[in-house]
Design an enzyme around this catalytic site. Sequence first.
Site, short mmCIF file in Angstrom:
data_model
loop_
_atom_site.label_atom_id
_atom_site.label_comp_id
_atom_site.label_asym_id
_atom_site.label_seq_id
_atom_site.Cartn_x
_atom_site.Cartn_y
_atom_site.Cartn_z
N GLY A 1 -11.98 2.79 3.28
CA GLY A 1 -10.98 1.91 2.70
C GLY A 1 -10.03 2.61 1.74
O GLY A 1 -10.19 3.78 1.39
N HIS A 2 -9.04 1.84 1.27
CA HIS A 2 -8.01 2.42 0.40
C HIS A 2 -8.60 2.87 -0.95
O HIS A 2 -9.53 2.27 -1.47
CB HIS A 2 -6.85 1.45 0.18
CG HIS A 2 -7.24 0.11 -0.36
ND1 HIS A 2 -6.47 -1.01 -0.18
CD2 HIS A 2 -8.30 -0.30 -1.08
CE1 HIS A 2 -7.03 -2.04 -0.77
NE2 HIS A 2 -8.15 -1.64 -1.32
N ASN A 3 -8.05 3.97 -1.46
CA ASN A 3 -8.40 4.53 -2.78
C ASN A 3 -9.80 5.13 -2.83
O ASN A 3 -10.26 5.52 -3.91
CB ASN A 3 -8.28 3.49 -3.91
CG ASN A 3 -6.92 2.83 -3.96
OD1 ASN A 3 -5.92 3.42 -3.56
ND2 ASN A 3 -6.88 1.61 -4.46
N GLN B 1 0.87 -1.17 0.00
CA GLN B 1 0.00 0.00 0.00
C GLN B 1 0.91 1.23 0.00
O GLN B 1 1.42 1.64 1.04
CB GLN B 1 -0.90 -0.01 1.23
CG GLN B 1 -1.67 -1.32 1.43
CD GLN B 1 -2.81 -1.49 0.44
OE1 GLN B 1 -3.69 -0.65 0.33
NE2 GLN B 1 -2.77 -2.60 -0.29
#
Length: 354
Positions: A257-259, A216
């Site tokens: 969450g990511h993105n 990440q």
Amino acid sequence: MEHNWFFPPHDGIRLGDLAEALGAELADAAHADRVVRSVSPVARAKEGDICYILSRKMRAELETSEATAILCDPALASLVPAHIAVLLSRRPHTAFAMAGELLHPSAMRPEAMTSSAGISPGAFIDPKARLEPNVTVEPMAVVGKGAEIGEGTHIGPGAVIGAGVRIGRNCTIAAGVTVQCALIGNNVILHPGARIGQDGFGYAPGLKPGMIKIVQVGRVIIQDNVEIGANTTVDRGTMDDTVIGEGTKIDNQVQVGHNVRIGRHCGIVSGVGIAGSTRIGDGVMIGGASGINGHITIGDGAQIAAMSGVASDVPPGERYGGIPARPMRDFLRDVAEMAMRASAREKKKGHKDE
């Protein structure tokens, strides 16, 4: 509830001055010199308190209220007893929020835990960190190598600001917050225990049973005037950035969450989980305990009812609810139909038992 020392009453604001500050109209100019010192719900309001009402359901509570003043829409003014001053506003809820800020400014963001200003001897500031003037860093806080913190920002006790993080001016980073791999704008509030910029959840199938971690290496970007609640987590991007748009307010215990990219001036209530790579437009409102699937788009101005499961795209301006989430009219129709079927089954069962 009596006034307490955590949020003591104001020295007092004249109703005439308050009405002007709120853009409200004092129904009776003779009440202009009355003074208010605190906010209160109608039922237990005392002399010096200001309250607000939004509907006629408050009639009974008004009859016994000892409030000094009530904020309300002109259509409800006749409900207010003669001994209570009335401030007229087409947006009484908004006006009441503004009054609260004037009367209790210390409650608008987390306050310092210690009385000393400046850099506490009990804090650790890496020699290569850069702090502008008038930054406060409380005991046990850590500011990492190459971090930059803008003027007027307050770093609470036990907070950890990671290497290379950029924090703008007039921000409040409360006790126990961790920030890493993040760029934060001006006037941002992070409440106690918020976690910003840690790993997102990403794994690939392994060659053997199990999973392999996906790196990440993205960032978190938080724009100006964002507020993020206690124990909320905002994961950094996998390779792109996780973005929280200007003016957005996120409640306690939310998972981003990511993105994920959240637009400007959104409201996200406690317990919401937003899976990776979701796109959320401007002005979106998401009710508590909703789950948002990854890789979908929620359009500008959409509203998601509490405890919904959003599995696919939501068009701009639509109101969705239920599991799976669907247009509100369809959800309510389905709920009514299920209730009718349940009622019919109970009646049928009752006839058999006779």
